[in-house]
Write a protein that holds these residues in place. Structure first.
Motif, PDB file in Angstrom:
ATOM      1  N   ASP A 161       4.158  -3.770  -3.726  1.00  0.00           N
ATOM      2  CA  ASP A 161       4.277  -5.024  -2.985  1.00  0.00           C
ATOM      3  C   ASP A 161       2.860  -5.605  -2.958  1.00  0.00           C
ATOM      4  O   ASP A 161       1.878  -4.873  -3.106  1.00  0.00           O
ATOM      5  N   CYS A 162       2.744  -6.908  -2.781  1.00  0.00           N
ATOM      6  CA  CYS A 162       1.409  -7.519  -2.857  1.00  0.00           C
ATOM      7  C   CYS A 162       0.825  -7.862  -1.482  1.00  0.00           C
ATOM      8  O   CYS A 162      -0.134  -7.232  -1.033  1.00  0.00           O
ATOM      9  N   ASP A 163       1.496  -8.836  -0.814  1.00  0.00           N
ATOM     10  CA  ASP A 163       0.967  -9.240   0.515  1.00  0.00           C
ATOM     11  C   ASP A 163       1.035  -8.066   1.484  1.00  0.00           C
ATOM     12  O   ASP A 163       2.103  -7.525   1.727  1.00  0.00           O
ATOM     13  N   GLY A 164      -0.114  -7.685   1.992  1.00  0.00           N
ATOM     14  CA  GLY A 164      -0.150  -6.607   2.991  1.00  0.00           C
ATOM     15  C   GLY A 164      -0.438  -5.237   2.405  1.00  0.00           C
ATOM     16  O   GLY A 164      -0.660  -4.277   3.143  1.00  0.00           O
ATOM     17  N   VAL A 165      -0.451  -5.172   1.043  1.00  0.00           N
ATOM     18  CA  VAL A 165      -0.740  -3.880   0.386  1.00  0.00           C
ATOM     19  C   VAL A 165      -1.990  -4.007  -0.485  1.00  0.00           C
ATOM     20  O   VAL A 165      -2.945  -3.281  -0.357  1.00  0.00           O
ATOM     21  N   LEU A 166      -1.941  -5.052  -1.368  1.00  0.00           N
ATOM     22  CA  LEU A 166      -3.078  -5.273  -2.281  1.00  0.00           C
ATOM     23  C   LEU A 166      -4.037  -6.314  -1.724  1.00  0.00           C
ATOM     24  O   LEU A 166      -5.235  -6.255  -1.896  1.00  0.00           O
ATOM     25  N   TRP A 167      -3.445  -7.319  -1.080  1.00  0.00           N
ATOM     26  CA  TRP A 167      -4.246  -8.392  -0.461  1.00  0.00           C
ATOM     27  C   TRP A 167      -3.492  -8.962   0.734  1.00  0.00           C
ATOM     28  O   TRP A 167      -2.331  -8.620   0.968  1.00  0.00           O
ATOM     29  N   ASP A 168      -4.238  -9.772   1.520  1.00  0.00           N
ATOM     30  CA  ASP A 168      -3.551 -10.491   2.605  1.00  0.00           C
ATOM     31  C   ASP A 168      -4.251 -11.842   2.767  1.00  0.00           C
ATOM     32  O   ASP A 168      -5.023 -12.240   1.887  1.00  0.00           O
ATOM     33  N   GLY A 169      -4.013 -12.517   3.881  1.00  0.00           N
ATOM     34  CA  GLY A 169      -4.562 -13.872   4.047  1.00  0.00           C
ATOM     35  C   GLY A 169      -6.087 -13.896   4.024  1.00  0.00           C
ATOM     36  O   GLY A 169      -6.703 -14.939   3.836  1.00  0.00           O
ATOM     37  N   HIS A 170      -6.697 -12.712   4.224  1.00  0.00           N
ATOM     38  CA  HIS A 170      -8.166 -12.697   4.263  1.00  0.00           C
ATOM     39  C   HIS A 170      -8.761 -12.282   2.922  1.00  0.00           C
ATOM     40  O   HIS A 170      -9.963 -12.215   2.752  1.00  0.00           O
ATOM     41  N   GLY A 171      -7.905 -11.937   1.940  1.00  0.00           N
ATOM     42  CA  GLY A 171      -8.423 -11.508   0.633  1.00  0.00           C
ATOM     43  C   GLY A 171      -7.941 -10.112   0.269  1.00  0.00           C
ATOM     44  O   GLY A 171      -6.993  -9.587   0.868  1.00  0.00           O
ATOM     45  N   MET A 172      -8.660  -9.486  -0.678  1.00  0.00           N
ATOM     46  CA  MET A 172      -8.226  -8.175  -1.185  1.00  0.00           C
ATOM     47  C   MET A 172      -8.342  -7.121  -0.083  1.00  0.00           C
ATOM     48  O   MET A 172      -9.274  -7.166   0.719  1.00  0.00           O
ATOM     49  N   ILE A 173      -7.405  -6.186  -0.047  1.00  0.00           N
ATOM     50  CA  ILE A 173      -7.439  -5.121   0.959  1.00  0.00           C
ATOM     51  C   ILE A 173      -8.294  -3.981   0.407  1.00  0.00           C
ATOM     52  O   ILE A 173      -8.098  -3.548  -0.736  1.00  0.00           O
ATOM     53  N   GLU A 174      -9.227  -3.508   1.193  1.00  0.00           N
ATOM     54  CA  GLU A 174     -10.229  -2.511   0.759  1.00  0.00           C
ATOM     55  C   GLU A 174      -9.556  -1.304   0.100  1.00  0.00           C
ATOM     56  O   GLU A 174      -8.570  -0.764   0.620  1.00  0.00           O
ATOM     57  N   GLY A 175     -10.055  -0.940  -1.065  1.00  0.00           N
ATOM     58  CA  GLY A 175      -9.608   0.276  -1.732  1.00  0.00           C
ATOM     59  C   GLY A 175      -8.368   0.095  -2.594  1.00  0.00           C
ATOM     60  O   GLY A 175      -7.998   0.993  -3.366  1.00  0.00           O
ATOM     61  N   SER A 176      -7.705  -1.077  -2.487  1.00  0.00           N
ATOM     62  CA  SER A 176      -6.445  -1.245  -3.254  1.00  0.00           C
ATOM     63  C   SER A 176      -6.734  -1.308  -4.750  1.00  0.00           C
ATOM     64  O   SER A 176      -6.046  -0.672  -5.554  1.00  0.00           O
ATOM     65  N   LEU A 177      -7.766  -2.049  -5.129  1.00  0.00           N
ATOM     66  CA  LEU A 177      -8.083  -2.180  -6.568  1.00  0.00           C
ATOM     67  C   LEU A 177      -8.476  -0.819  -7.152  1.00  0.00           C
ATOM     68  O   LEU A 177      -7.934  -0.407  -8.198  1.00  0.00           O
ATOM     69  N   GLU A 178      -9.323  -0.097  -6.456  1.00  0.00           N
ATOM     70  CA  GLU A 178      -9.778   1.207  -6.971  1.00  0.00           C
ATOM     71  C   GLU A 178      -8.605   2.165  -7.149  1.00  0.00           C
ATOM     72  O   GLU A 178      -8.532   2.918  -8.136  1.00  0.00           O
ATOM     73  N   THR A 179      -7.657   2.093  -6.227  1.00  0.00           N
ATOM     74  CA  THR A 179      -6.496   3.003  -6.301  1.00  0.00           C
ATOM     75  C   THR A 179      -5.635   2.668  -7.513  1.00  0.00           C
ATOM     76  O   THR A 179      -5.221   3.549  -8.273  1.00  0.00           O
TER      77      THR A 179
END
Ligand SMILES: C[C@H](OP(=O)(O)O)C(=O)O
Ligand SMILES: [Mg+2]
Length: 348
Positions: free
Chosen positions: A78-96
């Motif tokens: 899922d994207c919103d709330g897992v990979l990113w949200d209204g403030h931008g990328m969620i920490e650690g999601s890209l590295e994972t």
């Protein structure tokens, strides 16, 4: 005296780990070191008491992460709330995600968000550095257009949605639509009662539309008086995940107003319905038992996983909370949960 002592560590969303234990003593003369009514345990006891062991979501740990790496080939995010949200990328999601790709895992992006087209999501993934090809992205704007193409829809769509998302996807499959853009209040009741509608409209499609208005609800509901007029909606998410004080209404708020006025329920294109998984399964030959759905919503993502026979990991970086997860009224119970996606990264 025999007593059964069971320890459970639980990581709270504020990152504090708490140790809780339950005991079953055959001779109740044993006194725990810390009184069980201590505040440290009050939260835990409520948590434990509200979940029967059979359906408790398990906090991810090294053994569970290793099991996932061994037995899951495909990760659906899922994207919103897992990979990113209204403030931008969620920490650690890209590295994972990059680590999972390095391990040879298939990765797909599965979003209910109907405010953007598939091309837009591809551009966004590239811009943020997420490894994605267009066919690895399914969004509800794309799925809605693909659905109408699959059923060989003929006619015009009355679209409550954005021209650069649902409009773009409908045009790509050659389907005409009307209704996008601002439609502010005009006239009075006597004018509305004689308003002209497009006789070519054979489907009402409701997606994310920041220009939702009284006139649009009236037109959609009036088209839907015709039982042969199709009623589709992209998704029913109530809010967009954006940590902070502001509540950002989701597409579900547009859908419920049309549904209430029309007294009809739509065919939902997004999660928790299985359309998005079926499209990926058909194109990539996925085995649901070796797929893991990672999401932040119990009502959409985790139900979607269950509906499609996939394994499930709930992350608490978006819409769902630990209290909701542990509530006896939780809409579904995932196999695993974690505070954030990169909790998985610690173990792989
Ligand atoms: C919240 C949802 O997006 P997703 O979490 O499915 O990416 C939506 O935008 O309505
Ligand atoms: Mg989400």
């Amino acid at each position: 005296m025999v007593s059964l002592l069971r320890f459970q560590t639980t990581l709270l969303t504020n990152g504090r780990a708490t140790l809780s234990f339950t005991f079953k003593s055959t001779i109740l003369n044993w006194k725990p070191l810390i009184p069980l009514n201590h505040s440290l345990f009050r939260f835990e006891r409520k948590q434990l008491s509200s979940l029967s062991s059979s359906n408790m979501a398990q906090l991810i740990n090294e053994a569970k992460a290793k099991d996932l790496i061994e037995n899951v080939d495909t990760f659906l995010f899922d994207c919103d709330g897992v990979l990113w949200d209204g403030h931008g990328m969620i920490e650690g999601s890209l590295e994972t995600l990059l680590k999972l790709k390095e391990l040879g895992k298939k990765v797909f992006y599965v979003t209910n968000n109907s405010s953007k087209s598939r091309q837009h999501y591809l551009d966004r993934c590239k811009q943020l550095g997420f490894p994605a090809e267009k066919e690895e992205i399914v969004c509800t704007a794309y799925i809605a257009a693909a659905y109408l193409k699959k059923i060989q829809f003929e006619g015009t769509v009355y679209l409550i949605g954005k021209p650069d998302s649902l409009g773009e996807e409908l045009s790509q499959v050659g389907i005409k639509y009307v209704g996008t853009g601002p439609d502010p209040l005009q006239g009075k009741l006597k004018d509305w009662l004689v308003m002209e509608l497009d006789p070519e409209v054979k489907c009402v499609l409701v997606g994310f539309d920041p220009h939702i208005s009284y006139m649009k609800i009236m037109k959609a509901a009036t088209y839907l008086k015709n039982p042969n007029c199709l009623y589709l909606a992209t998704n029913e998410d109530a809010n967009l995940p954006a940590k902070g004080d502001v509540i950002v209404p989701g597409t579900g708020c547009m859908v419920v107003t049309v549904t209430h006025a029309a007294k009809r329920s739509p065919e939902i294109m997004g999660k928790p319905e299985a359309h998005m998984f079926e499209v990926l399964q058909q194109a990539h030959g996925l085995d649901p038992s070796r797929c893991l759905m990672v999401g932040d919503s119990l009502t959409t993502d985790m139900k979607f996983a269950k509906n499609c026979g996939m394994r499930s990991l709930l992350v608490l970086s978006g819409i769902a909370t630990l209290e909701e997860l542990n509530s006896k009224d939780a809409p579904s119970t995932p196999e695993l949960y974690a505070p954030r996606l990169d909790e998985l990264l610690k173990y792989i």
